[in-house]
Design an enzyme around this catalytic site. Structure first.
Site: not given
Length: 369
Positions: A142, A193, A226, A250, A254
């Site tokens: 970001y 990852k 993941d 992020d 959620d």
């Protein structure tokens, strides 16, 4: 009694409505002599853009830097879709995070017993859920440079976002996670990852090093992001603290939020580094929900996440953990008595609006006072 400097930034949409309920709780705490606050209020997001042409003013930034804690409602909405990218409402929040060095985002996902059936998952998977996601907030994709869209000679376009982390950024967020785990169930999952991203390789290396050197008593497990997302849906109660980068944090936060039934239920904290001399740290607290312009002004918004954000401020900025526990208990009590806003309503419950839920929580605070 210490006086705590609190800056309120209601923002846009339902931010104004849910902040109004926080003001009621703050006034109650003051009236009861449980805590003392010096309160200032200012604009952020679209409201600030309409007022001064920027998503946050320099005066508001000065107030934010001087505050002991900041409470922010929500920013954004379609009204400001046409403003320049650098002046969009969300840029005000991003500036607060960056200028105040708010690198550690704490996102709890707690399922109140009375709401276990509101989750999209089965009751047995979420009842008693208490997960804390620790998200690195000021680095990663970001904020990485270059961040561009380039016109190519063949008429195509190329977009570039850059994922960048330095070892000190990973180390300090890992320490926050390990320290918090010691106050909970002493378990951390580090998620990245490393199988396809070099930033993930460094992340795993640094977290492992910090763990081995200073936190061998804390259980540490590494899990690809993941896979972590999948396990959050399959068996969420296996997690205690999850530490992860800005992008994956992020997403994972959620996912975890929806396990509880509604984004309207969950608060968050964004913390800066501890100052060596004063022992204080910059801190911003906000609900994880957005401005929800479609329901703004209709008395439909759920104020629990905003009130919970005040509770987190009491706990992490003001050292008032017992009062924070009372607020949490008041929320749980109101829910146990069947009070529901529309986002969490169910058959047989008492449907209330924003102020009605505030009334129910204040009544519970009075009851146990």
């Amino acid at each position: 009694m210490a006086v705590h400097k609190l800056l309120l930034l209601p923002g846009d949409g339902i931010g104004v409505e849910v902040m109004a309920q926080v003001k009621r709780v703050v006034k109650w705490l003051d009236t009861q002599g449980l805590a003392s606050f010096a309160i200032e209020e200012d604009l952020v997001g679209g409201a600030a853009y309409d007022d001064c042409g920027a998503p946050i003013s320099e005066e508001a930034m000065t107030r934010a830097a001087e505050a002991d804690a900041i409470l922010l409602g929500a920013v954004g909405g379609p009204k400001w879709d046409g403003v320049p990218y650098a002046l969009r409402p969300e840029a005000g929040l991003l500036r607060l995070r960056k200028d105040l060095h708010l690198f550690a985002n704490l996102r709890p996902a707690i399922c109140y017993p009375a709401l276990a059936d509101a989750s999209s998952l089965k009751r047995e998977l979420v009842e008693g859920l208490d997960v804390l996601i620790v998200r690195e907030l000021t680095g990663g994709v970001y904020f990485g440079e270059p961040k561009t869209i380039t016109n190519l000679s063949d008429g195509q376009k190329r977009a570039v976002d850059t994922q960048v982390y330095e070892s000190y950024e990973i180390e300090r967020i890992a320490r926050v996670a390990f320290d918090l785990a010691r106050t909970r169930r002493n378990s951390v999952v580090s998620s990245e990852k490393h199988n396809v991203m070099m930033s993930g390789v460094l992340w795993k290396e640094v977290v492992s090093s910090v763990h081995g050197a200073d936190y061998p008593d804390v259980q540490l497990r590494h899990q690809l992001a993941d896979s972590c997302a999948m396990q959050l849906v399959r068996a969420p109660k296996q997690f205690d603290v999850i530490v992860t980068d800005n992008l994956f944090g992020d997403i994972l936060s959620d996912v975890a939020a929806m396990l509880t039934g509604s984004l309207g239920m969950l608060p968050s904290a964004s913390l800066g580094p501890m100052e060596e001399v004063s022992g204080k740290r910059s801190a911003l607290y906000e609900p994880v929900h957005g401005a929800a312009p479609d329901i703004a002004g209709k008395e439909l918004a759920n104020p629990i996440a905003m009130i919970g954000s005040l509770g987190m401020a009491l706990r992490y900025s003001f050292g008032l953990g017992e009062i924070a526990d009372r607020i949490d208990a008041a929320v749980a009590g109101a829910l146990a008595k069947g009070y529901r806003t529309g986002d969490i309503n169910a058959e047989g419950m008492t449907l209330v609006g924003t102020q009605g839920m505030g009334d129910a929580i204040l009544a519970e605070l009075e009851r146990v006072n």
